[in-house]
Design a protein around this motif. Structure first.
Motif, PDB file in Angstrom:
ATOM      1  N   PRO A  82       0.815  -1.225   0.000  1.00 10.69           N
ATOM      2  CA  PRO A  82       0.000   0.000   0.000  1.00 10.69           C
ATOM      3  C   PRO A  82       0.851   1.279   0.000  1.00 10.69           C
ATOM      4  O   PRO A  82       0.485   2.254  -0.654  1.00 10.69           O
ATOM      5  N   GLU A  83       2.001   1.264   0.716  1.00 11.31           N
ATOM      6  CA  GLU A  83       2.841   2.467   0.758  1.00 11.31           C
ATOM      7  C   GLU A  83       3.441   2.764  -0.618  1.00 11.31           C
ATOM      8  O   GLU A  83       3.512   3.920  -1.038  1.00 11.31           O
ATOM      9  N   VAL A  84       3.873   1.731  -1.317  1.00 13.32           N
ATOM     10  CA  VAL A  84       4.415   1.918  -2.665  1.00 13.32           C
ATOM     11  C   VAL A  84       3.280   2.344  -3.596  1.00 13.32           C
ATOM     12  O   VAL A  84       3.443   3.246  -4.418  1.00 13.32           O
ATOM     13  N   HIS A  85       2.124   1.712  -3.431  1.00 16.31           N
ATOM     14  CA  HIS A  85       0.948   2.015  -4.261  1.00 16.31           C
ATOM     15  C   HIS A  85       0.594   3.496  -4.171  1.00 16.31           C
ATOM     16  O   HIS A  85       0.406   4.165  -5.205  1.00 16.31           O
ATOM     17  N   VAL A  86       0.544   4.049  -2.960  1.00 16.55           N
ATOM     18  CA  VAL A  86       0.133   5.452  -2.841  1.00 16.55           C
ATOM     19  C   VAL A  86       1.182   6.377  -3.468  1.00 16.55           C
ATOM     20  O   VAL A  86       0.842   7.341  -4.144  1.00 16.55           O
ATOM     21  N   ALA A  87       2.473   6.050  -3.279  1.00 19.04           N
ATOM     22  CA  ALA A  87       3.519   6.906  -3.871  1.00 19.04           C
ATOM     23  C   ALA A  87       3.466   6.856  -5.396  1.00 19.04           C
ATOM     24  O   ALA A  87       3.547   7.891  -6.074  1.00 19.04           O
ATOM     25  N   ILE A  88       3.302   5.667  -5.964  1.00 21.32           N
ATOM     26  CA  ILE A  88       3.253   5.539  -7.420  1.00 21.32           C
ATOM     27  C   ILE A  88       1.981   6.198  -7.969  1.00 21.32           C
ATOM     28  O   ILE A  88       2.007   6.849  -9.013  1.00 21.32           O
ATOM     29  N   ASP A  89       0.870   6.033  -7.244  1.00 19.64           N
ATOM     30  CA  ASP A  89      -0.387   6.653  -7.687  1.00 19.64           C
ATOM     31  C   ASP A  89      -0.231   8.175  -7.720  1.00 19.64           C
ATOM     32  O   ASP A  89      -0.641   8.835  -8.679  1.00 19.64           O
ATOM     33  N   LYS A  90       0.380   8.738  -6.671  1.00 17.88           N
ATOM     34  CA  LYS A  90       0.612  10.180  -6.635  1.00 17.88           C
ATOM     35  C   LYS A  90       1.527  10.596  -7.787  1.00 17.88           C
ATOM     36  O   LYS A  90       1.311  11.616  -8.453  1.00 17.88           O
ATOM     37  N   PHE A  91       2.572   9.811  -8.017  1.00 14.34           N
ATOM     38  CA  PHE A  91       3.524  10.130  -9.089  1.00 14.34           C
ATOM     39  C   PHE A  91       2.816  10.118 -10.451  1.00 14.34           C
ATOM     40  O   PHE A  91       2.961  11.045 -11.247  1.00 14.34           O
ATOM     41  N   LEU A  92       2.029   9.072 -10.720  1.00 14.77           N
ATOM     42  CA  LEU A  92       1.341   8.980 -12.016  1.00 14.77           C
ATOM     43  C   LEU A  92       0.320  10.109 -12.170  1.00 14.77           C
ATOM     44  O   LEU A  92       0.110  10.605 -13.283  1.00 14.77           O
ATOM     45  N   SER A 140      -7.787  -2.079   3.872  1.00 14.20           N
ATOM     46  CA  SER A 140      -6.635  -1.395   4.470  1.00 14.20           C
ATOM     47  C   SER A 140      -5.814  -0.696   3.398  1.00 14.20           C
ATOM     48  O   SER A 140      -5.252   0.371   3.638  1.00 14.20           O
ATOM     49  N   ARG A 141      -5.786  -1.261   2.185  1.00 12.51           N
ATOM     50  CA  ARG A 141      -5.058  -0.589   1.104  1.00 12.51           C
ATOM     51  C   ARG A 141      -5.711   0.743   0.765  1.00 12.51           C
ATOM     52  O   ARG A 141      -5.032   1.756   0.631  1.00 12.51           O
ATOM     53  N   PHE A 142      -7.043   0.765   0.625  1.00 12.66           N
ATOM     54  CA  PHE A 142      -7.604   2.059   0.207  1.00 12.66           C
ATOM     55  C   PHE A 142      -7.606   3.079   1.335  1.00 12.66           C
ATOM     56  O   PHE A 142      -7.574   4.279   1.073  1.00 12.66           O
ATOM     57  N   LEU A 143      -7.555   2.628   2.586  1.00 12.19           N
ATOM     58  CA  LEU A 143      -7.424   3.581   3.700  1.00 12.19           C
ATOM     59  C   LEU A 143      -6.055   4.265   3.680  1.00 12.19           C
ATOM     60  O   LEU A 143      -5.909   5.397   4.150  1.00 12.19           O
ATOM     61  N   ILE A 144      -5.041   3.555   3.120  1.00 11.78           N
ATOM     62  CA  ILE A 144      -3.701   4.143   3.025  1.00 11.78           C
ATOM     63  C   ILE A 144      -3.579   4.971   1.742  1.00 11.78           C
ATOM     64  O   ILE A 144      -3.039   6.070   1.745  1.00 11.78           O
ATOM     65  N   VAL A 145      -4.083   4.417   0.628  1.00 11.27           N
ATOM     66  CA  VAL A 145      -3.906   5.095  -0.653  1.00 11.27           C
ATOM     67  C   VAL A 145      -4.817   6.324  -0.772  1.00 11.27           C
ATOM     68  O   VAL A 145      -4.458   7.306  -1.403  1.00 11.27           O
ATOM     69  N   TYR A 146      -6.000   6.273  -0.174  1.00 11.38           N
ATOM     70  CA  TYR A 146      -6.951   7.388  -0.207  1.00 11.38           C
ATOM     71  C   TYR A 146      -7.338   7.748   1.223  1.00 11.38           C
ATOM     72  O   TYR A 146      -8.433   7.417   1.683  1.00 11.38           O
ATOM     73  N   PRO A 147      -6.427   8.413   1.950  1.00  8.05           N
ATOM     74  CA  PRO A 147      -6.614   8.559   3.397  1.00  8.05           C
ATOM     75  C   PRO A 147      -7.919   9.244   3.809  1.00  8.05           C
ATOM     76  O   PRO A 147      -8.389   9.011   4.907  1.00  8.05           O
ATOM     77  N   TRP A 148      -8.521  10.041   2.905  1.00  4.66           N
ATOM     78  CA  TRP A 148      -9.763  10.717   3.301  1.00  4.66           C
ATOM     79  C   TRP A 148     -10.901   9.729   3.530  1.00  4.66           C
ATOM     80  O   TRP A 148     -11.889  10.045   4.196  1.00  4.66           O
ATOM     81  N   THR A 149     -10.765   8.490   3.043  1.00  6.02           N
ATOM     82  CA  THR A 149     -11.827   7.503   3.270  1.00  6.02           C
ATOM     83  C   THR A 149     -11.864   7.038   4.728  1.00  6.02           C
ATOM     84  O   THR A 149     -12.830   6.412   5.158  1.00  6.02           O
ATOM     85  N   GLN A 150     -10.805   7.351   5.483  1.00  7.50           N
ATOM     86  CA  GLN A 150     -10.784   6.939   6.885  1.00  7.50           C
ATOM     87  C   GLN A 150     -11.952   7.539   7.654  1.00  7.50           C
ATOM     88  O   GLN A 150     -12.348   7.011   8.698  1.00  7.50           O
ATOM     89  N   ARG A 151     -12.512   8.618   7.117  1.00  6.37           N
ATOM     90  CA  ARG A 151     -13.620   9.257   7.839  1.00  6.37           C
ATOM     91  C   ARG A 151     -14.793   8.309   8.012  1.00  6.37           C
ATOM     92  O   ARG A 151     -15.604   8.468   8.907  1.00  6.37           O
ATOM     93  N   TYR A 152     -14.896   7.299   7.143  1.00  2.34           N
ATOM     94  CA  TYR A 152     -16.046   6.394   7.224  1.00  2.34           C
ATOM     95  C   TYR A 152     -15.821   5.200   8.136  1.00  2.34           C
ATOM     96  O   TYR A 152     -16.736   4.416   8.354  1.00  2.34           O
ATOM     97  N   PHE A 153     -14.582   5.050   8.618  1.00  7.10           N
ATOM     98  CA  PHE A 153     -14.288   3.795   9.293  1.00  7.10           C
ATOM     99  C   PHE A 153     -14.059   3.900  10.792  1.00  7.10           C
ATOM    100  O   PHE A 153     -13.662   2.937  11.414  1.00  7.10           O
ATOM    101  N   ALA A 154     -14.358   5.052  11.360  1.00  4.56           N
ATOM    102  CA  ALA A 154     -14.150   5.199  12.804  1.00  4.56           C
ATOM    103  C   ALA A 154     -14.940   4.128  13.553  1.00  4.56           C
ATOM    104  O   ALA A 154     -14.449   3.530  14.493  1.00  4.56           O
ATOM    105  N   GLY A 155     -16.183   3.871  13.082  1.00  5.35           N
ATOM    106  CA  GLY A 155     -17.002   2.908  13.807  1.00  5.35           C
ATOM    107  C   GLY A 155     -16.992   1.510  13.216  1.00  5.35           C
ATOM    108  O   GLY A 155     -17.794   0.666  13.607  1.00  5.35           O
TER     109      GLY A 155
END
Lengths: 140, 135
Positions: A118-128, B30-45
């Motif tokens: 996920p950490e690599v994914h977010v960095a690459i997504d931002k880069f692209l 967990s991947r989309f919570l990291i890649v799109y951090p604003w989605t965390q707003r929906y997961f507090a509960g």
């Protein structure tokens, strides 16, 4: 959502793994895009053969992306002439840049299932995303 | 009514038989919570992310009812719009694109462009059904 120093580090480190297989990855991403998002075929009507195996264009795209990694501190400058090409000659709707990016991410995921965290994914997504923005620079 | 080809039906069933819900569900969320951090707003509960398998079970319900997806999702659509209040733009771009990436990692070479296309169509139908009850 600009690239932090950490993002740039991650992109460069991951891309070092990619560069050996860039041609295949690029070819797979373009072929995949043409299959999964058939509306993108409209930009390639000048190709005689749109079958997935004939995506040498992927290698061209990947070479440009690899070059962008090396010039990550000034993407707008690095991509100026490609932006003019896409804006004035190819006239690709910039909404499609996201589509190719997504397909590239999927191919990176199938090729590097353990390294594409996920950490690599977010960095690459931002880069692209930053590359797509730089490519859109000359449109209007 | 969605028209599914035989290839698409078989492919969707095949994908769902091959993936491990206990792994893919939490991994995708967990991947989309990291890649799109604003989605965390929906997961507090949301509680323990291991409950994410429940999302996969929702999708599995669809696999069993591919000819009546809209009805299958009426309740879930209302849940997401009225109780959870999730911005529907998040469905495709955030969660389902990440799901495609996690499934791609699981299936590797088997996630061919044709399989990917069938899966993407399936996800598009799910998103459209989830959006139906929003007003």
């Amino acid at each position: 959502m600009s690239l932090s120093a950490k993002d740039k580090e991650i992109v460069k480190a991951f891309w070092a793994k990619v560069s050996g297989r860039a041609d295949n990855i690029g070819g797979d991403a373009v072929a995949r895009m043409l299959t999964v998002y058939p509306q993108t075929k409209t930009y390639f009507s000048h190709w005689k053969d749109l079958s997935p195996s004939s995506a040498p264009h992927g290698a061209t795209v990947m070479a440009a992306v690899t070059d962008a990694v090396s010039k990550i501190d000034d993407l707008i400058g690095a991509l100026l002439s490609l932006s003019e090409l896409h804006a004035f000659t190819l006239r690709v709707d910039p909404a499609n840049f996201k589509v190719l990016s997504h397909n590239l991410l999927v191919v990176l995921s199938t090729t590097f299932p353990n390294d594409f965290t996920p950490e690599v994914h977010v960095a690459i997504d931002k880069f692209l995303t930053a590359v797509a923005l730089a490519l859109s620079e000359k449109y209007r | 009514m969605v028209a599914w080809t035989d290839f698409e039906r078989a492919t969707i069933k095949d994908i769902f038989s091959k993936i491990d819900y206990e792994v893919v569900g939490p991994a995708a969320i967990s991947r989309f919570l990291i890649v799109y951090p604003w989605t965390q707003r929906y997961f507090a509960g949301f509680g323990n992310l291991y409950n994410a398998a429940v999302v996969m079970q929702g999708l599995e319900k669809v696999v069993k009812n591919m000819d009546n997806i809209k009805a299958t999702f009426t309740e879930l659509s209302t849940l997401h719009s009225e109780k959870l209040q999730v911005d529907p733009d998040n469905f495709m771009s955030c969660s389902f694109d990440c799901l495609a990436i996690v499934v791609a990692a699981q299936l590797g070479k088997d996630f061919t462009p044709e399989v990917h296309a069938a899966f993407q169509k399936f996800l598009a139908v799910v998103v459209s059904s989830l959006r139906r009850q929003y007003y």
